[in-house]
Design an enzyme around this catalytic site. Sequence first.
Site, PDB file in Angstrom:
ATOM      1  N   LYS A 116       0.828  -1.211   0.000  1.00 31.52           N
ATOM      2  CA  LYS A 116       0.000   0.000   0.000  1.00 31.52           C
ATOM      3  C   LYS A 116       0.862   1.261   0.000  1.00 31.52           C
ATOM      4  O   LYS A 116       0.524   2.245  -0.650  1.00 31.52           O
ATOM      5  CB  LYS A 116      -0.968  -0.004   1.187  1.00 31.52           C
ATOM      6  CG  LYS A 116      -2.044  -1.080   1.020  1.00 31.52           C
ATOM      7  CD  LYS A 116      -3.270  -0.869   1.858  1.00 31.52           C
ATOM      8  CE  LYS A 116      -4.337  -1.874   1.418  1.00 31.52           C
ATOM      9  NZ  LYS A 116      -5.550  -1.869   2.193  1.00 31.52           N
ATOM     10  N   LYS A 199      -4.100  -9.195  -6.298  1.00 35.94           N
ATOM     11  CA  LYS A 199      -5.336  -9.468  -5.551  1.00 35.94           C
ATOM     12  C   LYS A 199      -6.464  -8.530  -5.969  1.00 35.94           C
ATOM     13  O   LYS A 199      -6.223  -7.339  -6.174  1.00 35.94           O
ATOM     14  CB  LYS A 199      -5.047  -9.278  -4.054  1.00 35.94           C
ATOM     15  CG  LYS A 199      -6.143  -9.750  -3.141  1.00 35.94           C
ATOM     16  CD  LYS A 199      -5.936  -9.263  -1.700  1.00 35.94           C
ATOM     17  CE  LYS A 199      -6.346  -7.813  -1.540  1.00 35.94           C
ATOM     18  NZ  LYS A 199      -6.675  -7.401  -0.174  1.00 35.94           N
ATOM     19  N   LYS A 202     -10.815  -3.586  -3.388  1.00 38.41           N
ATOM     20  CA  LYS A 202     -11.891  -2.622  -3.563  1.00 38.41           C
ATOM     21  C   LYS A 202     -11.377  -1.216  -3.835  1.00 38.41           C
ATOM     22  O   LYS A 202     -12.144  -0.358  -4.257  1.00 38.41           O
ATOM     23  CB  LYS A 202     -12.854  -2.661  -2.376  1.00 38.41           C
ATOM     24  CG  LYS A 202     -12.289  -2.234  -1.046  1.00 38.41           C
ATOM     25  CD  LYS A 202     -13.411  -2.161  -0.023  1.00 38.41           C
ATOM     26  CE  LYS A 202     -13.226  -3.105   1.132  1.00 38.41           C
ATOM     27  NZ  LYS A 202     -12.007  -2.909   1.921  1.00 38.41           N
TER      28      LYS A 202
HETATM   29  N1  AQP Z   1      -9.369 -10.596  -3.252  1.00 40.42           N
HETATM   30  C1  AQP Z   1      -9.724 -11.145  -2.111  1.00 40.42           C
HETATM   31  N2  AQP Z   1      -9.922 -12.470  -2.001  1.00 40.42           N
HETATM   32  C2  AQP Z   1     -10.305 -13.037  -0.831  1.00 40.42           C
HETATM   33  N3  AQP Z   1     -10.504 -12.303   0.294  1.00 40.42           N
HETATM   34  C3  AQP Z   1     -10.323 -10.981   0.235  1.00 40.42           C
HETATM   35  N4  AQP Z   1     -10.440  -9.997   1.154  1.00 40.42           N
HETATM   36  C4  AQP Z   1     -10.151  -8.815   0.574  1.00 40.42           C
HETATM   37  N5  AQP Z   1      -9.848  -8.990  -0.713  1.00 40.42           N
HETATM   38  C5  AQP Z   1      -9.938 -10.328  -0.951  1.00 40.42           C
HETATM   39  C6  AQP Z   1     -10.837 -10.203   2.540  1.00 40.42           C
HETATM   40  O1  AQP Z   1     -11.883  -9.296   2.847  1.00 40.42           O
HETATM   41  C7  AQP Z   1     -11.771  -8.906   4.215  1.00 40.42           C
HETATM   42  C8  AQP Z   1     -11.849  -7.432   4.359  1.00 40.42           C
HETATM   43  O2  AQP Z   1     -10.789  -6.780   3.709  1.00 40.42           O
HETATM   44  P1  AQP Z   1     -10.448  -5.287   4.152  1.00 40.42           P
HETATM   45  O3  AQP Z   1     -11.544  -4.388   3.837  1.00 40.42           O
HETATM   46  O4  AQP Z   1     -10.040  -5.244   5.579  1.00 40.42           O
HETATM   47  O5  AQP Z   1      -9.200  -4.884   3.347  1.00 40.42           O
HETATM   48  P2  AQP Z   1      -8.285  -5.590   2.375  1.00 40.42           P
HETATM   49  O6  AQP Z   1      -7.891  -6.947   2.805  1.00 40.42           O
HETATM   50  O7  AQP Z   1      -7.152  -4.656   2.149  1.00 40.42           O
HETATM   51  O8  AQP Z   1      -9.258  -5.704   1.172  1.00 40.42           O
HETATM   52  P3  AQP Z   1      -9.346  -4.827  -0.073  1.00 40.42           P
HETATM   53  O9  AQP Z   1     -10.605  -5.179  -0.758  1.00 40.42           O
HETATM   54  O10 AQP Z   1      -8.073  -4.978  -0.849  1.00 40.42           O
HETATM   55  O11 AQP Z   1      -9.500  -3.381   0.512  1.00 40.42           O
HETATM   56  P4  AQP Z   1      -8.765  -2.057   0.190  1.00 40.42           P
HETATM   57  O12 AQP Z   1      -8.607  -1.995  -1.275  1.00 40.42           O
HETATM   58  O13 AQP Z   1      -9.705  -1.017   0.717  1.00 40.42           O
HETATM   59  O14 AQP Z   1      -7.482  -2.095   0.945  1.00 40.42           O
HETATM   60  C9  AQP Z   1     -10.485  -9.511   4.744  1.00 40.42           C
HETATM   61  O15 AQP Z   1     -10.787 -10.685   5.441  1.00 40.42           O
HETATM   62  C10 AQP Z   1      -9.715  -9.840   3.497  1.00 40.42           C
HETATM   63  O16 AQP Z   1      -8.821 -10.908   3.669  1.00 40.42           O
END
Ligand code: AQP
Length: 340
Positions: A116, A199, A202
């Site tokens: 990040k 990955k 969002k």
């Molecule tokens: N691509 C993925 N596949 C499986 N699990 C996923 N998770 C996120 N992306 C995937 C799981 O969703 C939960 C919440 O995630 P988060 O909001 O805490 O942040 P993150 O892991 O950083 O997910 P994002 O979507 O990539 O968010 P942003 O872009 O906002 O940083 C967790 O259990 C995560 O493992």
Amino acid sequence: MTENSKKRVLSGIQPSGNLTIGNYLGALKQWVAEQETYECYFCVVDLHAITVPQDPVKLRAKTREVAALYIAAGLDPDKVTIFVQSHVSAHAELAWILTCLAPMGWLNRMTQFKDKAAKQQQDTISSGLLNYPTLMAADILLYQAHAVPVGDDQRQHLEYTRDLAQRFNHMYGDTFILPEVMIPKAGARIMGLDNPLSKMSKSEATDSHAIYLLDTPSKVKKVVMRAVTDSLGQISFSDIPDRAGINNLLTIYQSLTQLSQEQTEARFAGKGYGDLKKSVVEVVNATLEPLQRRYSEIIDEEKYLDGILARGADKAQQMANRTLREVKEKIGLLPTGLSS
Ligand code: AQP
């Protein structure tokens, strides 16, 4: 099983963008399955979201949206505790106490921070982003969670949480339960449809990257039909990077249909990539249709939603404050009102 004899789980999602099918398969889907077996605490982790800049108006709206999606995906507010992280101030307090125990070297090793931080200008990276795993440790340890259902990307943060808990227990005596990570067998790491080597996230800005939970059926179709594949014409699971696109589509299909890998491959024997993509579109839309219907029933019911979050915060506070009191006493912070 009574509530007290059940093991506890805690997990959360950041209101930092539109939830994706990755968030659903890695997190939400397993939470729904676990709500009967465990005593569950699920929070919308807004304090985590502000580790990168957020628009205040959007952040408030997204926080409600994520809570509504928890319920729309199948969490029953009468069975599980749904709350907003910042409504329980113990999270920030314990995070500070743990920050004072956390060696910088441990934090500097976190791959999510490196990923990040690499996307931001060096002088705009907040120390909150570096400390993100410590706040996550506080979230988990406050509830004495036995297990944490998350996607594969959170594995390292869970190890960090266990290390910190062990460090505290060693210094001050047994206090925290060491939580186990709970990763789904299929769907633990859904990859970007535009780039199956990274990955699905969002906060990725491109149009062809993700399937969002609130996408229309035609948007789902468009993004899946455009998904990056390869030219081998072979539909099977594979760890080979060149085959990551097909592996990802098969994984989405398998996770949503609950089939085994063998059954999934058998279903596409003799078929082409176009057939696979069409089938993925069908199962995704069949999953999203009831979720979106329920979501549209509750998102404008502010009183209903705020009531659930207020009750959730009350219940979470009781558990969290109990742990925080014990921690403060052990480290020597003076309690209030002793002489009154
Ligand atoms: N691509 C993925 N596949 C499986 N699990 C996923 N998770 C996120 N992306 C995937 C799981 O969703 C939960 C919440 O995630 P988060 O909001 O805490 O942040 P993150 O892991 O950083 O997910 P994002 O979507 O990539 O968010 P942003 O872009 O906002 O940083 C967790 O259990 C995560 O493992």
